[in-house]
Design an enzyme around this catalytic site. Structure first.
Site, PDB file in Angstrom:
ATOM      1  CG  ASP A 235      -2.066  -0.788   1.008  1.00 15.06           C
ATOM      2  OD1 ASP A 235      -2.467  -1.663   0.205  1.00 15.06           O
ATOM      3  OD2 ASP A 235      -2.623  -1.160   1.879  1.00 15.06           O
ATOM      4  CD  GLU A 261      -1.276  -5.365  -9.767  1.00 15.53           C
ATOM      5  OE1 GLU A 261      -0.362  -5.837 -10.722  1.00 15.53           O
ATOM      6  OE2 GLU A 261      -1.907  -5.207  -8.877  1.00 15.53           O
TER       7      GLU A 261
END
Length: 366
Positions: A235, A261
């Site tokens: 993250d 992503e």
């Protein structure tokens, strides 16, 4: 028994603020929220000129970036977006004075003009400053009323963020993509019309003659980052990549977290010979950055030109094809769909795509 007295009705000027607050509550477009707030404040204070700044605190410096300006001719008020995303200026004493308290304000007189600055946000957390120039000396009551109105603006902006931003990266979320994509296609149509317009007409609409682009970004080997370092550091990588996107692209470019992503970038009015270097600048920024615990990370990018004659699915598919080519041929690189097709590295196999290429060839050679 004394008769009941009727309540005093609000003044026409206060009704301007009430009407503006009501209009803000119905506004869903971000730029319209900014414009409505600035124009209403200008009308309330009989302003002749106004500036709305974004505030950025990068220790030890406090800087502001111009988002837009308002001009009044005494009858109507006009807003114009003027931000370029790259011009951050030092805070002058008046703007700085407004930032010293919660939703603070500062006033100075310069000749026959009064200059006012209103911070929008709590102490140390203000994100904007509104500056207004007016020939009328402001009363303290007017300033306090306007500060209450600007709290309505701040609340509306927070609601917009809750509905439209990704909770982790604070980039635009996928839900907002369709509406923004429609606007991008409309801008591409305008650019195409400008390109085909007669020379004398083209000069009048010069700012809109450059094409629009759609880019797709994917962090290379992101699964390995999560597996090796854990999702907390995964993250953190997403957060830092989002920050690098905001630093690398213009503030009026649209940046999305599309899921996992993968990120999407929409660019307007960018010359064809510049677009590759713009995306590659971001790729190099990611490559050079030292991510906490993880170290160096790379990303792959693909982009395509927005052709308004194609469907959104086809346009996004072209950018995806260019991205997949980047990932399958070494990663950590940028490729454009048209460049790959022209060099023979990609083929368009759909009937619609073949028809489009033939149409382009006919336009060039016939």
């Amino acid at each position: 028994m004394s008769p009941l007295t009727a309540p005093t009705p609000p003044s026409p000027r206060l009704l301007t603020l009430l009407s503006g607050a009501e209009a803000l509550s119905r506004t869903r477009d971000l730029r319209t929220i900014f414009r409505n707030a600035a124009e209403c404040a200008m009308r309330f204070l009989d302003g002749r000129f106004g500036l709305l700044f974004a505030v950025r605190f990068t220790p030890p410096d406090l800087t502001v970036g111009l988002l837009g300006c308002c001009v009044s001719d005494g009858t109507d008020t006009y807003w114009e977006d003027v931000c370029d995303g790259n011009s951050w200026l030092p805070v002058d004493p008046l703007l700085g004075g407004s930032l010293e308290t919660d939703f603070g304000h500062a006033v100075s007189q310069e000749g026959d003009t009064w200059r006012l600055a209103f911070a929008i946000g709590a102490l140390g957390q203000a994100r904007w400053v509104l500056e207004i120039h007016t020939p009328q000396a402001p009363s303290e009551a007017d300033c306090e009323a306007l500060k209450l109105f600007l709290r309505c603006f701040d609340n509306q902006h927070q609601q917009w963020e809750y509905a439209n931003l990704d909770t982790l990266t604070r980039l635009l979320n996928r839900k907002t993509f369709d509406d923004d994509f429609e606007r991008l296609i409309a801008a591409a149509e305008l650019a195409e019309q400008a390109r085909k317009a007669p020379l004398e007409r083209r000069e009048q609409i010069q700012p809109f003659t450059q094409p629009c682009w759609l880019g797709v970004v994917d962090i290379d080997h992101f699964k390995k980052i999560n597996d090796n370092f854990g999702h907390l550091f995964g993250d953190e990588v997403l957060l830092r990549v989002a920050d690098l996107m905001r630093q690398s692209f213009r503030s009026n470019d649209k940046l999305f977290r599309f899921g996992g992503e993968e990120f999407v970038v929409m660019l307007r009015n960018v010359a064809e010979d510049h677009v590759h270097s713009i995306f590659d600048r971001f790729r190099r920024a990611v490559e050079r950055f030292e991510f906490p615990r993880v170290g160096h990370v790379a990303c792959s990018l693909g982009f395509s030109r927005i052709d308004p004659r194609l469907s959104p699915a086809e346009l996004l598919g072209r950018a995806d094809e260019a991205l997949y080519y980047s990932k399958e041929h070494g990663r950590n690189q940028v490729n454009g769909f048209d460049e790959l097709v022209m060099s023979g590295k990609l083929r368009i196999v759909s009937p619609a795509g073949q028809a489009q290429i033939q149409s382009d060839i006919d336009e060039i050679f016939l």
